[in-house]
Design an enzyme around this catalytic site. Structure first.
Site, PDB file in Angstrom:
ATOM      1  CE1 TYR A  54      39.276 -17.463 -56.329  1.00 37.97           C
ATOM      2  CE2 TYR A  54      38.811 -16.012 -58.179  1.00 37.97           C
ATOM      3  CZ  TYR A  54      38.402 -16.639 -57.006  1.00 37.97           C
ATOM      4  OH  TYR A  54      37.149 -16.457 -56.533  1.00 37.97           O
ATOM      5  CD  GLU A  56      40.489 -21.595 -57.103  1.00 41.72           C
ATOM      6  OE1 GLU A  56      41.401 -20.912 -57.640  1.00 41.72           O
ATOM      7  OE2 GLU A  56      39.276 -21.369 -57.260  1.00 41.72           O
ATOM      8  CG  ASP A 199      40.269 -24.672 -31.698  1.00 48.15           C
ATOM      9  OD1 ASP A 199      41.196 -23.844 -31.780  1.00 48.15           O
ATOM     10  OD2 ASP A 199      39.086 -24.402 -31.990  1.00 48.15           O
ATOM     11  CB  THR A 225      42.612 -18.112 -35.084  1.00 49.05           C
ATOM     12  OG1 THR A 225      42.940 -17.967 -33.710  1.00 49.05           O
ATOM     13  CG2 THR A 225      41.182 -18.582 -35.227  1.00 49.05           C
ATOM     14  CE  LYS A 228      40.453 -16.520 -31.107  1.00 46.22           C
ATOM     15  NZ  LYS A 228      40.255 -17.390 -32.286  1.00 46.22           N
ATOM     16  NE  ARG A 234      39.277 -11.226 -37.623  1.00 44.27           N
ATOM     17  CZ  ARG A 234      39.396 -11.018 -36.304  1.00 44.27           C
ATOM     18  NH1 ARG A 234      40.137 -10.040 -35.845  1.00 44.27           N
ATOM     19  NH2 ARG A 234      38.769 -11.793 -35.457  1.00 44.27           N
TER      20      ARG A 234
HETATM   21  N1  DSN Z   1      35.608 -15.312 -31.406  1.00 50.15           N
HETATM   22  C1  DSN Z   1      36.696 -16.043 -30.811  1.00 50.15           C
HETATM   23  C2  DSN Z   1      36.821 -15.770 -29.362  1.00 50.15           C
HETATM   24  O1  DSN Z   1      36.531 -14.662 -28.992  1.00 50.15           O
HETATM   25  O2  DSN Z   1      37.233 -16.624 -28.601  1.00 50.15           O
HETATM   26  C3  DSN Z   1      36.600 -17.475 -31.070  1.00 50.15           C
HETATM   27  O3  DSN Z   1      35.791 -17.739 -32.126  1.00 50.15           O
END
Ligand code: DSN
Length: 418
Positions: A54, A56, A199, A225, A228, A234
């Site tokens: 942990y 925080e 974003d 994120t 990707k 993730r």
């Molecule tokens: N789930 C992602 C996507 O496929 O674009 C975004 O949240």
């Protein structure tokens, strides 16, 4: 590569699912635009003792003891993220993209404030204030849309911004396939005194690999994120200009999150280190090239592509108008030959979100496997065959065999990624 000695002994049922998923990933073509294959090093970092801890707070100011190594690893992740994107400040604790966006809203807005963001059917994202989401019950989201040719009309966007007076002008997308003109976009924000946020979840890896322009140079706040095109674990991250740093950190913790996932932060640090290497630039360039080749091949097969084609890693195909099948039917047909895509809503879709008119196709994962132009043309041909097969098993079965044979030539987690 993975040994799984203990889980194999301790929990056979879960192990069966892991083995099944491994085989599915090995033998199929992953073409969901938001998915990728993290490296072995990233996976190893995920499975470490940091999962027990942990933490925080932030490096040097935590609420629990025993932080000498969590502080080191989080600082490495922060410094690498800043270097990768040229950011003043990085918060690497967001648990996901949705959590990063939620924290950014919490930092920048008060209840009732207006946000101007992209319409979901025009490529935007659920977390950009779709009525079914929690932020939509707190803030007032107004939508901008794309034009018939797939571009954004910045004059119209400026007019809408002047009328609606948003506190936050939001760029970013999950199925928009064209580039955004960051200069024009943020100039609108400046003119009306709005904070600007992008974003970049989908394209973060292409930005890191210098294949696409860097939104961090233009926007006040950039969320993403890490799994990707960026090919990490993730998770999420927020980058921002210095004046927003304090508010962002406070909004992430204690605002909307508790303990950060330190094993994921260690894996983010590893992934950012990988993205800083010259080989990642090559990868990003190959992603764009593969998407362009796939686009050309789809056009040759007569597919109707939305937004006038692609300038990034993904392509949106209107299967309803091209072939008279729904996105869901197309997804199922492709699944049956081992190609995974997702059904996707298209601009002003006449069909429902659960069975829309389109499918979204992305190349980040197959590019990580090392596939290039030749394979893209084969994939387009097989997709065309499956989508026009009317479910005929005598057509689908041999296509599935071709997919499996190709995947065997590009094994996962045995050779190093491209
Ligand atoms: N789930 C992602 C996507 O496929 O674009 C975004 O949240």
């Amino acid at each position: 590569m993975f040994r799984y000695t203990d889980i194999r002994k301790e929990d056979r049922v879960v192990m069966e699912s892991i083995a099944g998923e491994m085989k599915r990933q090995e033998e199929g073509l992953e073409m969901i635009a938001s998915e990728n294959y993290a490296s072995k090093a990233v996976m190893e970092a995920l499975g470490t003792v940091f999962t027990n801890k942990y933490s925080e707070g932030y490096p040097g100011r935590r609420y629990y003891g025993g932080q000498e190594f969590t502080d080191i690893v989080e600082t490495i992740a922060i410094e690498r993220a800043k270097k990768l994107f040229g950011a003043d400040h990085a918060n690497v604790q967001p648990l996901s993209g949705a959590a990063a966006n939620m924290a950014a809203y919490a930092a920048l807005l008060v209840p009732g404030d207006t946000v101007l963001g992209m319409d979901l059917s025009h490529g935007g994202h659920l977390t950009h204030g779709h009525p079914v989401t929690f932020p939509a019950s707190i803030f007032r989201f107004v939508r901008y849309r794309t034009e018939a040719d797939g571009t954004i009309d910045y004059r119209k966007l400026g007019e809408l911004a002047r009328e609606e007076k948003p506190k936050l002008l939001l760029a970013g997308f999950s199925s928009y396939t064209r580039e955004i003109d960051y200069r024009k976009f943020t100039a609108i924000g400046k003119k009306i005194g709005a904070v600007t946020m992008m974003d970049m979840a989908h394209i973060a890896g292409l930005v890191a690999g210098k294949a696409l322009p860097n939104p961090v140079e233009f926007f006040d706040v950039v969320t993403t994120t890490t799994h990707k095109t960026l090919r990490g674990p993730r998770g999420g991250m927020i980058l921002c200009r210095e004046p927003f740093a304090k508010a962002i950190d406070k909004a992430v913790f204690p605002g909307v999150q508790g303990g950060p996932h330190m094993n994921v932060i260690a894996a983010k640090a590893v992934a950012f280190g990988e993205a800083l290497r010259p080989s990642f630039k090559k990868y990003a360039a190959h992603v764009l090239e593969n998407a362009r080749v796939l686009e050309e091949a789809f056009r040759a097969h007569g597919f109707h592509l939305l937004f006038g084609g692609t300038e990034n890693h993904m392509i949106l195909v209107d299967v309803w108008s091209t072939l008279g099948i729904s996105g869901k039917e197309a997804e199922t047909l492709l699944d049956s030959i081992g190609i995974t895509v997702n059904k996707n809503i298209i601009p002003d879709d006449s069909r429902s979100a659960v069975d829309p008119s389109g499918i979204r196709i992305g190349v980040p994962a197959v590019t990580t496997r090392g596939m290039r132009s030749r394979e893209m043309r084969l994939i387009a041909k097989w997709m065309d065959g499956a989508l026009r097969s009317k479910g005929d098993a005598s057509i689908l079965r041999p296509l599935n065999a071709e997919v499996k044979a190709l995947c065997k030539k590009f094994p996962l987690y045995r050779s190093s990624s491209s």
